[in-house]
Design a protein around this motif. Structure first.
Motif, PDB file in Angstrom:
ATOM      1  N   ASP A   1      -3.537  18.212 -19.135  1.00 34.64           N
ATOM      2  CA  ASP A   1      -4.707  18.615 -19.974  1.00 34.64           C
ATOM      3  C   ASP A   1      -5.832  17.801 -20.465  1.00 34.64           C
ATOM      4  O   ASP A   1      -6.909  17.933 -20.502  1.00 34.64           O
ATOM      5  CB  ASP A   1      -3.888  19.414 -21.105  1.00 34.64           C
ATOM      6  CG  ASP A   1      -3.372  20.674 -20.459  1.00 34.64           C
ATOM      7  OD1 ASP A   1      -3.535  21.276 -19.712  1.00 34.64           O
ATOM      8  OD2 ASP A   1      -2.168  20.820 -21.516  1.00 34.64           O
ATOM      9  N   TRP A   2      -5.162  16.633 -20.673  1.00 36.07           N
ATOM     10  CA  TRP A   2      -5.896  15.627 -21.138  1.00 36.07           C
ATOM     11  C   TRP A   2      -7.101  14.993 -19.929  1.00 36.07           C
ATOM     12  O   TRP A   2      -8.178  14.695 -20.170  1.00 36.07           O
ATOM     13  CB  TRP A   2      -5.337  14.280 -21.778  1.00 36.07           C
ATOM     14  CG  TRP A   2      -4.378  14.662 -23.236  1.00 36.07           C
ATOM     15  CD1 TRP A   2      -3.306  14.735 -23.435  1.00 36.07           C
ATOM     16  CD2 TRP A   2      -5.424  14.825 -24.474  1.00 36.07           C
ATOM     17  NE1 TRP A   2      -3.210  15.086 -24.508  1.00 36.07           N
ATOM     18  CE2 TRP A   2      -4.240  15.083 -25.168  1.00 36.07           C
ATOM     19  CE3 TRP A   2      -6.454  15.040 -24.478  1.00 36.07           C
ATOM     20  CZ2 TRP A   2      -4.630  15.488 -26.499  1.00 36.07           C
ATOM     21  CZ3 TRP A   2      -7.067  15.354 -25.887  1.00 36.07           C
ATOM     22  CH2 TRP A   2      -5.874  15.643 -26.994  1.00 36.07           C
ATOM     23  N   TYR A   3      -6.448  15.097 -18.966  1.00 42.90           N
ATOM     24  CA  TYR A   3      -7.281  14.661 -17.676  1.00 42.90           C
ATOM     25  C   TYR A   3      -8.578  15.638 -17.483  1.00 42.90           C
ATOM     26  O   TYR A   3      -9.599  15.365 -17.144  1.00 42.90           O
ATOM     27  CB  TYR A   3      -6.280  14.474 -16.295  1.00 42.90           C
ATOM     28  CG  TYR A   3      -7.174  13.940 -15.355  1.00 42.90           C
ATOM     29  CD1 TYR A   3      -7.390  12.611 -15.166  1.00 42.90           C
ATOM     30  CD2 TYR A   3      -7.707  15.052 -14.282  1.00 42.90           C
ATOM     31  CE1 TYR A   3      -8.273  12.071 -13.954  1.00 42.90           C
ATOM     32  CE2 TYR A   3      -8.371  14.385 -13.185  1.00 42.90           C
ATOM     33  CZ  TYR A   3      -8.831  13.228 -12.969  1.00 42.90           C
ATOM     34  OH  TYR A   3      -9.514  12.530 -11.912  1.00 42.90           O
ATOM     35  N   GLU A   4      -8.050  16.909 -17.679  1.00 44.47           N
ATOM     36  CA  GLU A   4      -9.322  18.053 -17.468  1.00 44.47           C
ATOM     37  C   GLU A   4     -10.012  17.809 -18.462  1.00 44.47           C
ATOM     38  O   GLU A   4     -11.369  18.003 -18.500  1.00 44.47           O
ATOM     39  CB  GLU A   4      -8.329  19.228 -17.544  1.00 44.47           C
ATOM     40  CG  GLU A   4      -9.447  20.501 -17.460  1.00 44.47           C
ATOM     41  CD  GLU A   4      -8.740  21.827 -17.430  1.00 44.47           C
ATOM     42  OE1 GLU A   4      -9.338  22.824 -17.636  1.00 44.47           O
ATOM     43  OE2 GLU A   4      -7.350  21.991 -17.188  1.00 44.47           O
ATOM     44  N   GLN A   5      -9.818  17.674 -19.955  1.00 41.34           N
ATOM     45  CA  GLN A   5     -10.551  17.387 -20.993  1.00 41.34           C
ATOM     46  C   GLN A   5     -11.453  16.212 -20.779  1.00 41.34           C
ATOM     47  O   GLN A   5     -12.536  16.251 -21.025  1.00 41.34           O
ATOM     48  CB  GLN A   5      -9.809  16.869 -22.137  1.00 41.34           C
ATOM     49  CG  GLN A   5      -9.452  18.349 -22.979  1.00 41.34           C
ATOM     50  CD  GLN A   5     -10.215  19.431 -22.967  1.00 41.34           C
ATOM     51  OE1 GLN A   5     -11.290  19.310 -23.710  1.00 41.34           O
ATOM     52  NE2 GLN A   5     -10.058  20.594 -22.639  1.00 41.34           N
ATOM     53  N   ALA A   6     -11.137  14.840 -20.056  1.00 44.77           N
ATOM     54  CA  ALA A   6     -11.828  13.765 -19.678  1.00 44.77           C
ATOM     55  C   ALA A   6     -12.984  14.345 -18.623  1.00 44.77           C
ATOM     56  O   ALA A   6     -14.144  13.821 -18.905  1.00 44.77           O
ATOM     57  CB  ALA A   6     -11.049  12.836 -19.270  1.00 44.77           C
ATOM     58  N   ARG A   7     -12.533  15.017 -17.802  1.00 43.36           N
ATOM     59  CA  ARG A   7     -13.663  15.630 -16.875  1.00 43.36           C
ATOM     60  C   ARG A   7     -14.941  16.477 -17.595  1.00 43.36           C
ATOM     61  O   ARG A   7     -15.869  16.309 -17.123  1.00 43.36           O
ATOM     62  CB  ARG A   7     -13.019  16.418 -15.631  1.00 43.36           C
ATOM     63  CG  ARG A   7     -12.119  15.599 -14.515  1.00 43.36           C
ATOM     64  CD  ARG A   7     -12.976  14.820 -13.779  1.00 43.36           C
ATOM     65  NE  ARG A   7     -12.287  13.969 -12.870  1.00 43.36           N
ATOM     66  CZ  ARG A   7     -13.011  13.197 -11.858  1.00 43.36           C
ATOM     67  NH1 ARG A   7     -14.296  13.074 -11.708  1.00 43.36           N
ATOM     68  NH2 ARG A   7     -12.195  12.690 -11.282  1.00 43.36           N
ATOM     69  N   ARG A   8     -14.394  16.997 -18.519  1.00 41.83           N
ATOM     70  CA  ARG A   8     -15.437  17.806 -19.474  1.00 41.83           C
ATOM     71  C   ARG A   8     -16.341  16.930 -20.353  1.00 41.83           C
ATOM     72  O   ARG A   8     -17.093  17.364 -20.843  1.00 41.83           O
ATOM     73  CB  ARG A   8     -14.712  19.169 -20.150  1.00 41.83           C
ATOM     74  CG  ARG A   8     -14.202  20.090 -19.084  1.00 41.83           C
ATOM     75  CD  ARG A   8     -13.443  21.145 -19.849  1.00 41.83           C
ATOM     76  NE  ARG A   8     -13.165  22.320 -18.865  1.00 41.83           N
ATOM     77  CZ  ARG A   8     -12.192  23.279 -19.345  1.00 41.83           C
ATOM     78  NH1 ARG A   8     -11.788  23.199 -20.558  1.00 41.83           N
ATOM     79  NH2 ARG A   8     -11.749  24.080 -18.459  1.00 41.83           N
ATOM     80  N   THR A   9     -15.607  15.827 -20.793  1.00 41.12           N
ATOM     81  CA  THR A   9     -16.200  15.009 -21.820  1.00 41.12           C
ATOM     82  C   THR A   9     -17.120  14.021 -21.197  1.00 41.12           C
ATOM     83  O   THR A   9     -18.376  13.957 -21.614  1.00 41.12           O
ATOM     84  CB  THR A   9     -15.013  14.187 -22.422  1.00 41.12           C
ATOM     85  OG1 THR A   9     -14.024  14.934 -23.150  1.00 41.12           O
ATOM     86  CG2 THR A   9     -15.612  13.299 -23.627  1.00 41.12           C
ATOM     87  N   PHE A  10     -16.908  13.481 -20.041  1.00 38.39           N
ATOM     88  CA  PHE A  10     -17.659  12.370 -19.367  1.00 38.39           C
ATOM     89  C   PHE A  10     -18.368  12.991 -18.023  1.00 38.39           C
ATOM     90  O   PHE A  10     -17.554  14.004 -17.298  1.00 38.39           O
ATOM     91  CB  PHE A  10     -16.767  11.125 -19.064  1.00 38.39           C
ATOM     92  CG  PHE A  10     -16.307  10.783 -20.217  1.00 38.39           C
ATOM     93  CD1 PHE A  10     -16.815   9.591 -21.072  1.00 38.39           C
ATOM     94  CD2 PHE A  10     -14.737  11.131 -20.462  1.00 38.39           C
ATOM     95  CE1 PHE A  10     -16.192   9.004 -22.248  1.00 38.39           C
ATOM     96  CE2 PHE A  10     -14.313  10.286 -21.418  1.00 38.39           C
ATOM     97  CZ  PHE A  10     -14.986   9.357 -22.360  1.00 38.39           C
TER      98      PHE A  10
END
Length: 293
Positions: free
Chosen positions: A183-192
């Protein structure tokens, strides 16, 4: 316009703001359907990627526009920090509606996007036919804003996607305790954004400066937006609050319910600022709300 491919297919819509910026929006779904279109407005340093799952799901029956507000994502950056205001972003959304041929819409506003939605309702009431305020209301906790101001525009880009996911986890895990590493990896893809295979900051750092300048000018006394919120009184409205939010308090939600007879509310467990709108409680509340619209 070019269309993306894959399950989250959308058209690319570029348009020009009144002050000459080239701005971008994702454009999902079919035009001219019988249901009101939906416009999704993101948070302070966020962009259209945050709404990908939601937009893909509801675009089966509605047209959905997800803009990158000025200085975010694929939209042009401003020359001065002073140009990053909710008022200018409101005007940009009106420009988007004109470019898309939309006169009225249902708005889903996350954080800063919800502030823009309330301003729009006060400025042009007939344009707003329904409003979802995602973890935002007429009163905002200054402690939460100070937290955001501490990193907005000053955080350096991580060296890798693994580091990006780790940084987000360290910063937010307390308020989002149930997220997995994936989930955190997916959030990283949306953040950066991505540049040459590595993460890149996906917004203009001057946005953080504008926030800090605003907090300095407020001197601890943030202006409330109850008149703008009351401008939504003629349309269905939904407020979604993260149970662990440090921006929108439970007491503010209670007052919102008193001030707006048609307001529905839902609290999302194990979420801070902001819920992702893919939680089962959020999906159920959004589906019921869109039926009302």
């Amino acid at each position: 316009m070019n269309a993306s491919s894959g399950p989250a297919a959308y058209r690319e819509l570029f348009y020009t703001s009144q002050d000459g910026l080239r701005l971008f929006s994702r454009d999902y779904g079919q035009r001219g359907g019988k249901h009101l279109p939906v416009i999704c407005l993101p948070g302070l340093t966020r962009n259209s990627k945050d709404f990908e799952t939601l937009a893909t799901r509801i675009s089966a029956t509605r047209r959905v526009l997800c803009p990158d507000l000025r200085g975010r994502g694929r939209s042009q950056y401003c020359e001065s920090w002073s140009e990053y205001t909710p008022q200018n972003e409101m005007l940009d959304v009106f420009d988007l509606m004109g470019a898309a041929g939309i006169h009225q819409a249902v708005f889903i506003g996350t954080s800063r996007g919800g502030i823009v939605t309330m301003l729009m309702a006060a400025q042009r009431p007939n344009a707003v036919r329904g409003a979802v305020l995602n973890d935002i209301g007429p009163e905002v906790s200054i402690d939460g804003l100070k937290r955001i101001a501490s990193y907005a525009g000053v955080m350096e880009a991580p060296a890798s996607w693994t580091e990006a996911a780790f940084k987000l986890r360290m910063m937010n895990e307390r308020d989002f305790p149930t997220l997995t590493g994936e989930d955190w990896y997916e959030q990283a893809r949306r953040t950066f954004a991505e540049e040459a295979g590595v993460p890149k900051i996906d917004y203009d750092g001057k946005i953080g400066l504008a926030l800090r300048k605003g907090l300095e000018a407020a001197n601890g006394a943030l202006p409330a937006m109850w008149p703008q919120f009351k401008a939504l009184g003629h349309v269905p409205a939904l407020v979604i609050r993260g149970e662990n939010s440090d921006i929108l308090s439970a007491d503010t939600v209670k007052r919102m319910e008193k001030e707006h007879a048609g307001l529905a509310s839902v609290s999302i467990k194990d979420r801070g600022h902001v819920p992702f709108l893919d939680e089962p409680e959020a999906i159920g509340a959004l589906d019921a709300f869109l039926e009302r619209c």
